[in-house]
Design a protein around this motif. Structure first.
Motif, mmCIF file in Angstrom:
data_model
loop_
_atom_site.group_PDB
_atom_site.id
_atom_site.type_symbol
_atom_site.label_atom_id
_atom_site.label_comp_id
_atom_site.label_asym_id
_atom_site.label_seq_id
_atom_site.Cartn_x
_atom_site.Cartn_y
_atom_site.Cartn_z
ATOM 1 N N ASN A 1 0.820 -1.209 0.000
ATOM 2 C CA ASN A 1 0.000 0.000 0.000
ATOM 3 C C ASN A 1 0.858 1.265 0.000
ATOM 4 O O ASN A 1 0.587 2.209 -0.745
ATOM 5 C CB ASN A 1 -0.940 0.014 1.208
ATOM 6 N N ALA A 2 1.875 1.267 0.842
ATOM 7 C CA ALA A 2 2.729 2.451 0.945
ATOM 8 C C ALA A 2 3.552 2.651 -0.322
ATOM 9 O O ALA A 2 3.746 3.791 -0.774
ATOM 10 C CB ALA A 2 3.648 2.332 2.158
ATOM 11 N N VAL A 3 4.042 1.555 -0.897
ATOM 12 C CA VAL A 3 4.803 1.676 -2.147
ATOM 13 C C VAL A 3 3.903 2.154 -3.275
ATOM 14 O O VAL A 3 4.275 3.033 -4.067
ATOM 15 C CB VAL A 3 5.462 0.329 -2.507
ATOM 16 N N LYS A 4 2.700 1.599 -3.353
ATOM 17 C CA LYS A 4 1.735 2.026 -4.369
ATOM 18 C C LYS A 4 1.471 3.519 -4.261
ATOM 19 O O LYS A 4 1.439 4.235 -5.271
ATOM 20 C CB LYS A 4 0.444 1.235 -4.190
ATOM 21 N N GLU A 5 1.292 4.015 -3.055
ATOM 22 C CA GLU A 5 1.029 5.445 -2.866
ATOM 23 C C GLU A 5 2.250 6.279 -3.249
ATOM 24 O O GLU A 5 2.111 7.352 -3.843
ATOM 25 C CB GLU A 5 0.640 5.719 -1.419
ATOM 26 N N ALA A 6 3.443 5.804 -2.928
ATOM 27 C CA ALA A 6 4.655 6.539 -3.289
ATOM 28 C C ALA A 6 4.786 6.668 -4.799
ATOM 29 O O ALA A 6 5.154 7.725 -5.325
ATOM 30 C CB ALA A 6 5.885 5.843 -2.708
ATOM 31 N N VAL A 7 4.491 5.581 -5.525
ATOM 32 C CA VAL A 7 4.548 5.619 -6.988
ATOM 33 C C VAL A 7 3.460 6.548 -7.526
ATOM 34 O O VAL A 7 3.684 7.296 -8.495
ATOM 35 C CB VAL A 7 4.418 4.204 -7.578
ATOM 36 N N ALA A 8 2.286 6.538 -6.900
ATOM 37 C CA ALA A 8 1.196 7.410 -7.343
ATOM 38 C C ALA A 8 1.560 8.878 -7.168
ATOM 39 O O ALA A 8 1.295 9.715 -8.052
ATOM 40 C CB ALA A 8 -0.076 7.078 -6.570
ATOM 41 N N VAL A 9 2.157 9.214 -6.038
ATOM 42 C CA VAL A 9 2.588 10.598 -5.808
ATOM 43 C C VAL A 9 3.656 10.996 -6.821
ATOM 44 O O VAL A 9 3.627 12.095 -7.389
ATOM 45 C CB VAL A 9 3.113 10.759 -4.365
#
Length: 217
Positions: A88-96
């Motif tokens: 979840n955190a990696v997905k959000e980092a890539v999204a940002v």
């Protein structure tokens, strides 16, 4: 060899799980593109190594591999080898990172890399960069996971040699690894060069693309 061009490129995005992945996978391409496009904007996101000596190595190495470019490097501190546990955190980092990017060409690991962190990032890249040309780079290492590449970037002798030298110079923490040397980096580049009728090359796996057959250049 049939050549397909991307046209002029003003910004590229680089995704990596670890410090040195980008340099090993596509350092020669960075040197080539930076020379062709002075003032190129390069944005890099690296998942692990933040706050350690590895981050310092990464910043220095990418600076050397992107001479004259406007370079932005973000190194996060996800644990090496444990990225899937932080999906979840990696997905959000890539999204940002995607929202901050104006790139049209994206470089990321290739989907069949044996390292779980690389595979995860490769699978996330097209979920965020949906309308981009995504090229998956290969990382030579202990695992026998080199892909069957479909896209090649020829490298001059000078650039191939410079890449190998810069990697060895800027990542002293990796020199104890028995595979980490100039000869290994040049060996793979020579093989990829043979495969595209060049002396040296880097190879990529094409995620997805459309072509415009017969269109005027």
């Amino acid at each position: 060899m049939i050549e397909l061009g991307t046209g002029s490129v003003s910004e590229i995005a680089l995704l990596a799980a670890h410090c040195d992945d980008i340099a090993i996978g596509m350092g020669g391409t960075l040197l080539t593109v930076a020379a062709r496009h002075p003032g190129l904007r390069v944005r890099a996101l690296v998942l692990s190594g933040g706050g350690t000596e590895r981050e310092n190595e990464e910043r220095a190495a990418l600076g050397a591999l992107c001479p004259g470019a406007h370079l932005t490097v973000e190194v996060l501190d996800f644990p090496d080898g444990r990225a899937p546990a932080h999906w979840n955190a990696v997905k959000e980092a890539v999204a940002v990172f995607r929202r901050q990017s104006a790139a049209t060409v994206v470089f990321a690991p290739q989907r069949h890399d044996a390292h779980q962190d690389h595979r995860m990032l490769a699978s996330l890249a097209p979920t965020e960069f949906r309308d981009h040309l995504i090229l998956g780079y290969e990382i030579i290492k202990w695992e026998t996971d080199t892909p069957t590449p479909t896209v090649f970037q020829p490298l001059s002798d000078e650039i191939a040699s410079s890449k190998a030298e810069l990697i060895y110079t800027h990542y002293p923490s990796q020199r104890p690894h028995d595979w980490f040397d100039r000869e290994a980096f040049l060996a793979l580049a020579r093989v990829r060069g043979v495969q595209c009728r060049s002396r040296y090359a880097e190879a990529f796996v094409l995620e997805k693309a459309t072509i415009n057959v017969g269109a005027a250049l």
